[in-house]
Design a protein around this motif. Structure first.
Motif, PDB file in Angstrom:
ATOM      1  N   VAL A  80       0.754  -1.195  -0.171  1.00  0.00           N
ATOM      2  CA  VAL A  80       0.228  -0.031   0.168  1.00  0.00           C
ATOM      3  C   VAL A  80       0.832   1.284   0.177  1.00  0.00           C
ATOM      4  CG1 VAL A  80      -1.884  -1.237   1.158  1.00  0.00           C
ATOM      5  CG2 VAL A  80      -0.135  -0.188   2.581  1.00  0.00           C
ATOM      6  N   ASP A  81       0.331   2.353  -0.504  1.00  0.00           N
ATOM      7  CA  ASP A  81       1.028   3.540  -0.570  1.00  0.00           C
ATOM      8  C   ASP A  81       0.772   4.485   0.599  1.00  0.00           C
ATOM      9  OD1 ASP A  81       2.275   3.347  -3.462  1.00  0.00           O
ATOM     10  OD2 ASP A  81       0.123   3.212  -3.777  1.00  0.00           O
ATOM     11  N   ALA A  82      -0.156   4.392   1.309  1.00  0.00           N
ATOM     12  CA  ALA A  82      -0.279   5.016   2.465  1.00  0.00           C
ATOM     13  C   ALA A  82      -1.338   3.931   3.394  1.00  0.00           C
ATOM     14  CB  ALA A  82      -1.051   6.300   2.581  1.00  0.00           C
ATOM     15  N   LEU A  83      -1.237   4.172   4.880  1.00  0.00           N
ATOM     16  CA  LEU A  83      -2.158   3.419   5.604  1.00  0.00           C
ATOM     17  C   LEU A  83      -2.713   4.297   6.785  1.00  0.00           C
ATOM     18  CD1 LEU A  83      -2.641   0.537   6.737  1.00  0.00           C
ATOM     19  CD2 LEU A  83      -0.374   0.557   7.715  1.00  0.00           C
ATOM     20  N   VAL A  84      -3.812   4.034   6.884  1.00  0.00           N
ATOM     21  CA  VAL A  84      -4.865   4.688   7.685  1.00  0.00           C
ATOM     22  C   VAL A  84      -5.251   3.767   8.838  1.00  0.00           C
ATOM     23  CG1 VAL A  84      -6.813   6.015   8.215  1.00  0.00           C
ATOM     24  CG2 VAL A  84      -5.805   6.418   6.218  1.00  0.00           C
ATOM     25  N   LYS A 267     -13.514  12.752   5.801  1.00  0.00           N
ATOM     26  CA  LYS A 267     -13.099  13.304   4.593  1.00  0.00           C
ATOM     27  C   LYS A 267     -11.733  13.933   4.521  1.00  0.00           C
ATOM     28  CE  LYS A 267     -17.727  14.598   2.860  1.00  0.00           C
ATOM     29  NZ  LYS A 267     -18.646  15.780   2.971  1.00  0.00           N
ATOM     30  N   GLN A 268     -11.039  14.390   5.698  1.00  0.00           N
ATOM     31  CA  GLN A 268      -9.760  15.044   5.711  1.00  0.00           C
ATOM     32  C   GLN A 268      -8.857  13.971   5.869  1.00  0.00           C
ATOM     33  OE1 GLN A 268      -8.434  18.528   7.227  1.00  0.00           O
ATOM     34  NE2 GLN A 268     -10.387  19.383   8.070  1.00  0.00           N
ATOM     35  N   ALA A 269      -9.220  12.959   6.565  1.00  0.00           N
ATOM     36  CA  ALA A 269      -8.257  11.868   6.456  1.00  0.00           C
ATOM     37  C   ALA A 269      -7.919  11.161   5.341  1.00  0.00           C
ATOM     38  CB  ALA A 269      -8.916  10.780   7.408  1.00  0.00           C
TER      39      ALA A 269
END
Length: 341
Positions: A80-84, A267-269
């Protein structure tokens, strides 16, 4: 030679176009989607990520920190390119966070703090939420026996909320006007655990409880079940703006629910996750500030949104925002609730 050059250039352009069309892969490690609180967040975050041409890859730990660690490791392997991450237990998953950081994967701690310099933190002002809950309950019940039901001990938000509550009731505690007759953590923020805590406090005090500070709406609901069984209706506060809690506010069984507009948060995240995936440094995210209020004092880049208190007098705010319907909120409402007339 020129034809060969242009053939190579066109091939490179085609590959680049395919890569752009595929977008970035954004992994989202949810903690426990069985709790109603997070369902709006999922919809809003997915919409933002996919609308910008990127891929939303969700996993649900179901309240298990061990599974969430496995989920994180799996998404690292997927590239993955980013992880929340909406952490179940920040400490239990730290080894996965370290591995993601070592792999160069940017991360966002969603609504719950992960103290790591490579993790961006987005949330509401949870100390402020604690202040609001305590201030509105204290306005209704300025003296007497208080019970406090904290959230999961593995979630830093429990401490932030408790800090805010203490800022409000601390002077009255010192002066003897308020006395805490029971306080405990409800594992997993679960309503049934809060109900058991409230039942225990009522048994130990002979039902001598005048007000309750609960750290979320689900736990407030569990506490209210125990209070109702004991024949008590007393001031109690919570947070999240759950529809059931807002209905309790209209019925007069819950004093306040602090609404954190999770559509805005999600949305911001989602936007920030895409920016980080594209290589934007954390310190260049618009409106980002450093926060070092965690238990370890580690500075992290963060954004904190402002919460909104919802009482019987302000129920129109959530109805007008289409967060809930008037029908759902106003069932069996008190005749004095203006928003339900």
């Amino acid at each position: 030679m020129r034809n060969l050059f242009w053939t190579a250039a066109l091939a490179l352009m085609a590959l680049t176009s395919v890569a752009l069309a595929e977008g970035k892969k954004i992994g989202v490690a949810w903690g426990d989607l069985s709790q109603p609180r997070w369902r709006w967040d999922v919809t809003a975050m997915r919409s933002i990520i996919e609308r910008s041409g990127n891929k939303y890859i969700p996993v649900d730990a179901g309240g298990s920190a061990a599974k969430q660690l496995q989920d994180i490791e799996k998404m690292i392997a997927q590239g993955v390119d980013a992880l929340v991450i909406q952490p179940v237990d920040k400490d239990e998953i730290m080894s996965g966070v370290e591995r993601a950081a070592a792999a160069g994967i940017p991360m966002i701690a969603y609504d719950r703090l992960i103290e790591h310099e490579k993790v961006f933190y987005i949330t509401f002002d949870n100390v402020g939420v604690g202040r609001i809950i305590a201030a509105i309950v204290k306005q209704k019940q300025p003296t007497g026996n208080y019970a406090i039901i904290r959230g999961d001990p593995g979630d830093a938000n429990s401490g932030f909320l408790r800090q805010g509550m203490e800022e409000v009731i601390g002077p009255a505690l010192a002066g003897g006007q308020i006395r805490i007759v029971g306080e405990a953590n409800a594992d997993g923020w679960k309503p049934e655990n809060a109900k058991a805590i409230m039942e225990k406090i009522l048994a130990e005090t002979g039902n001598q409880v005048d007000a309750v500070l609960a750290q979320n709406d689900g736990m407030a609901g569990g506490a209210i079940e125990a209070l109702s069984a004991a024949g008590l209706t007393i001031p109690i506060g919570g947070q999240d703006g759950d529809p059931a809690a807002l209905n309790r506010v209209a019925m007069g069984t819950q004093t306040v629910s602090v609404w954190k507009n999770n559509f805005d948060l999600a949305k911001q995240a989602g936007r920030i996750a895409v920016q980080l995936a594209e290589g934007t440094p954390m310190n260049l995210i618009p409106d980002a500030r450093q926060f070092s209020g965690g238990e370890k004092g580690i500075p992290v880049w963060s954004i904190m949104l402002n919460p909104t208190p919802i009482t019987a007098e302000t129920l129109d705010v959530v109805i007008d925002a289409d967060h809930v319907t008037k029908t759902d909120v106003c069932k069996n409402a008190l005749p004095t609730v203006a928003a339900c007339r």
